[in-house]
Write an enzyme that holds these catalytic residues in place. Structure first.
Site, short mmCIF file in Angstrom:
data_model
loop_
_atom_site.label_atom_id
_atom_site.label_comp_id
_atom_site.label_asym_id
_atom_site.label_seq_id
_atom_site.Cartn_x
_atom_site.Cartn_y
_atom_site.Cartn_z
CB ALA A 18 -0.92 0.00 1.22
CB SER A 61 2.37 0.09 5.47
OG SER A 61 3.54 -0.15 6.26
CG ASP A 62 6.29 2.65 0.58
OD1 ASP A 62 7.36 2.20 1.03
OD2 ASP A 62 6.21 3.28 -0.49
CD1 TRP A 63 10.96 0.36 5.74
CD2 TRP A 63 9.33 -0.63 4.60
NE1 TRP A 63 11.18 -1.00 5.77
CE2 TRP A 63 10.19 -1.64 5.09
CE3 TRP A 63 8.21 -1.04 3.88
CZ2 TRP A 63 9.99 -3.00 4.87
CZ3 TRP A 63 8.01 -2.40 3.64
CH2 TRP A 63 8.88 -3.35 4.14
CB ALA A 103 2.79 4.21 4.16
#
Length: 835
Positions: free
Chosen positions: A207, A240-242, A244
């Site tokens: 995401a 999640s993207d880091w 995010a």
């Protein structure tokens, strides 16, 4: 939009024997442990639970290699060509082989999850991560990505297809709200994800940071639960993207399974507390935990699960070279390539020696070696003279004399000391063994440098914070370096530099030291240390460099000029502001071409650049970011040992001002996609402006005749069988491209081909326009000289459908299938009807 909290019964896994260990493991977990395995343990791993046989699940960045948990150090990675280069091959089978190699590399490094591929679109040529995405076309993007994903996962390694969704630019990427209509969202931006889900069954999706139509993607229940899971049948995990993931309750209800990185996340203890407070149903956490355990079972990290497949053994260097050759895209050739006989070659350009083999950002890996154009042509026995001519940028390359890193505590105590492959430190999340970030106060790069030439050597400190540079015991820099970006990851990946010119004598050793003071930062929730000791040999001034290049070109049979972008131009964390080549490279090309009419320009960039000299030179060869074997591949192509196989996966403009879609800068936090479905070649054809080189363009070293194209199938979709003949004198490959075009004369699409409105029933709506034509399928044909080859291209019903009134609607009527070498070189047309 509704919060669709999808759950699934345990029976689904119970009916699949390979997933029965998941249900057994889940039944033994209490709330705290279920919440715990959804939160990163550290930068790259999920926590183990030995009591249920769950091992740590290790993740690593891609997509051109498997970096592992260390950004730099002693475990090198194969560096393949950039994703845009892979898309330029238009070869799904080759993409699958790339995936096999990456699975092999991941298994070697103990990595279970590869954070790749990136399937966002080339919406604007200014997109900073353009090189990390495949194409402007959703079909080409989806098909190449599906091949890549299949290859990785059949080796027992998971992927996370990213960045879901509409993360097509970098400016304000953490917070931007992308405002996109339902039709464009479905037909363009969601389409590659849908293709990969349906064709390759990815184990993971990432995401994105951004919001879409007012909802943060990590919390977007409509897109993650209803569309991705319920409609498409995605059965993997969403990470999640880091950094995010921002809100515990909204993320849990919105479909996010894993919040990375750790140890501080919105999941874990915070999620368990939300359940106990009645804010998140425990069955929602059960489903998240089930997906993580399913991931573990699929990659061999859960005891009792079948062992994952062993990836086929792949020669990494050979495949990297092959992909590069197949991706190189020849856009112009006035009978100069391949080089015949044994000509003298003037090789020109700073990038000819300082090769740019990959883009900047999280896609970076540390290969064991890189082959520059100079190295490759020298190894191939070419008769070379070299002139630097011009450098792409002012940033110095990392020092390449022997250096070591020394990590010290506040009292001067050495915490760790070890050699570096070059003068660069990049530690993000994971620090060297024995180093605790809270203790660390300085890192020194030091070494003994023996100059080969006398004169003013340029050294630099590249990074953020306080630096002290000493050479030969004398201090030359002692200052605080600051940057302007508000994106801390961008500052880490492309920091500013300070330089010092130092007179040195050839053969006289000097001690060089660059000390960087490190302090804990609130910018990121994990440790990071990144800086570079740069160095460049003495050189004449820029005017003299160009004059030297002109003299070398005039004296040679052929001039080969290598031009490039830089890390400051193409990288994660920021978008471009121009398509011009940096420095004086355009001037260099024009001057060299005036001195030698047989000038070949090699363009080493991951995305489009302006080429104002394109009509002045004999040949233009795009090599993208060609990976570690790029120099060998270049020699193969220039000398005729192999044919350049690439076709443009994105339209190449003449100037930025010509581009129909460029905007990447949000206004008041929002970025409207006002162009609707008109991006890439769809927009270029509507605008009426001709680009420098159209979508699908690219030349080879042989010629092809298109003999026939026969359609077979029902009115709702079928196949097109295309026969081509190699009419040249050598074996070759041809990318057969098929475009679907509505027939304007049937009335329904008369205005659509001109940008006007159309709907399935012929009524007019504001967003009902259709492009003049669009890619419907493609295939790669191979044949020897004089031989024919047949390919079968699927033409699905979806090719004639649009998204309207909440569903896919067939636009019935007459169409033509336009088959040819590129969008601008159609050889055959076939009439078909959809009804």
């Amino acid at each position: 939009m509704s919060e669709n909290n999808t759950t699934h019964s345990t029976g689904e896994n119970a009916e699949r024997p390979e997933l029965q260990p998941v249900e057994r493991a889940l039944s033994r977990l209490g709330l705290d442990d279920k919440a715990r395995i959804l939160a990163g343990r550290d930068m790259w791993t999920l926590p183990p639970l030995p009591e249920i046989g769950l091992a740590p699940i290790v993740m690593s960045d891609g997509p051109i290699g498997v970096r592992g948990t260390q950004w730099s150090g002693g475990d090198p990675s194969i560096a393949l060509p950039s994703p845009t280069a892979l898309a330029a091959t238009w070869d799904v089978t080759l993409a699958r082989r790339v995936g096999n190699l990456l699975a092999q590399e991941a298994r070697r490094k103990g990595v279970h999850v590869l954070l790749a591929p990136t399937v966002n679109l080339h919406r604007s040529p200014l997109g900073g991560r353009h090189f990390e995405c495949y194409s402007e076309d959703p079909l080409l993007t989806g098909e190449i990505a599906a091949g890549y994903v299949t290859g990785v996962q059949e080796g027992g390694v998971a992927v996370t297809v990213k960045h879901f969704v509409a993360n097509d630019s970098e400016t304000e990427r953490m917070t931007v709200d992308v405002l996109v209509g339902e039709r464009a969202l479905r037909e363009l931006y969601l389409a590659p994800f849908e293709t990969v889900v349906r064709k390759a069954g990815p184990f993971g999706i990432m995401a994105a940071y951004n919001s879409v139509n007012g909802h943060t993607m990590t919390e977007h229940a409509e897109l993650q639960n209803r569309i991705l899971r319920d409609e498409w049948g995605f059965d993997g995990f969403i990470v999640s993207d880091w950094t995010a993931a921002r809100d515990t309750i909204r993320a849990a209800l919105g479909g996010l399974d894993v919040a990375m990185p750790g140890p501080s996340t919105v999941y874990g203890e915070a999620l368990a507390a939300a359940v106990r407070a009645g804010e998140v149903p425990e069955e929602v956490v059960d489903e998240h935990a089930r997906r993580v355990l399913t991931l573990a079972a699929r990659v061999g990290a859960l005891e009792g699960s079948p062992l994952p497949a062993v990836p086929p053994v792949v020669d990494g260097e050979a495949l990297a070279r092959e992909v590069a050759v197949r991706s190189f895209t020849l856009l112009r050739n006035d009978d100069v390539l391949p080089l015949a006989g044994d000509p003298s070659v003037a090789l020109i350009g700073g990038a000819a020696k300082d090769a740019r083999v990959m883009g900047g950002g999280s896609a970076q890996v540390s290969p064991e070696h890189t082959v520059s154009p100079f190295d490759g042509l020298t190894a191939a026995g070419a008769r070379l003279t070299y002139a630097r001519g011009a450098d792409p940028g002012d940033r110095l390359a990392p020092a390449r004399f022997p250096v070591r890193a020394v990590c010290r505590a506040e009292d001067g105590r050495v915490l760790s000391e070890f050699p570096l492959p070059e003068g660069e430190v990049q530690w993000l999340g994971e620090l060297p063994e024995g180093v605790v970030f809270e203790e660390l106060r300085s890192v020194e790069i030091r070494g003994t440098f023996v100059p080969e030439t006398s004169g003013a050597h340029r050294f630099s400190a590249i990074g953020m914070g306080r630096f002290r540079l000493t050479v030969g015991g004398r201090s030359y820099l002692d200052e605080m370096i600051t940057g302007e970006s508000d994106d801390p990851i961008a500052l880490f990946l492309a920091p500013p530099q300070a330089v010092a010119d130092i007179d040195l004598s050839a053969g006289e050793p000097v001690e060089v030291s660059l000390v960087h003071e490190t302090l804990p930062s609130e910018l990121l929730p994990f440790p990071f240390v990144g800086f570079t000791l740069g160095h460049r040999e003495p050189s004449p001034g820029p005017d003299e460099l160009i004059e030297e290049a002109v003299r070398a070109a005039a004296a040679a049979d052929v001039a080969v000029v290598v031009v490039a972008t830089t890390k400051e131009v193409e990288s994660e964390g920021f978008d471009r502001t121009s398509l011009k080549l940096p420095g004086r490279q355009d001037e260099l090309v024009s001057r060299v071409a005036a001195a030698n009419p047989r000038t070949v320009v090699v363009v080493n960039s991951g995305s489009p650049v302006e080429m104002p000299w394109r009509h002045e030179v004999a040949a233009i060869l795009l090599t993208w970011f060609p990976g570690q074997e790029g120099g060998h591949a270049l020699a193969d192509v220039l000398l005729g040992h192999a044919e350049p196989g690439g076709r443009l996966p994105t339209t190449w403009p003449a100037t930025l001002e010509d581009c129909p879609v460029v905007e990447v800068t949000p206004r008041d936090g929002a970025l409207p996609y006002d162009e609707g479905v008109f991006i890439g070649y769809r927009a270029w054809e509507r605008s009426g402006t001709a680009p420098a080189f159209g979508f699908g363009s690219g030349l080879g070293y042989t010629t092809w005749e298109y003999e026939s194209a026969e359609y077979s199938g029902e009115h709702g979709g079928g196949t097109l069988t295309v026969r081509v003949r190699n009419t040249g004198g050598r074996a070759g490959r041809e990318v057969v491209q098929v475009y679907l075009a509505p027939v304007a004369s049937d009335g329904l699409d008369e205005t659509a081909t001109q940008g006007g409105p159309v709907t399935p029933d012929g009524t007019v709506t504001p967003d009902g326009t259709r492009p003049a034509r669009w890619l419907a399928g493609f295939a790669v044909a191979e044949a020897g000289p004089g031989e024919t080859a047949e390919v079968v291209v699927e033409i699905p019903r979806r090719a004639a459908e649009i998204w309207a009134d909440g569903g896919w609607r067939l636009v019935e009527g007459a169409y033509t299938l336009q088959t040819g070498h590129s969008l601008d070189d159609i050889r055959l047309t076939t009439a078909i009807t959809f009804d």
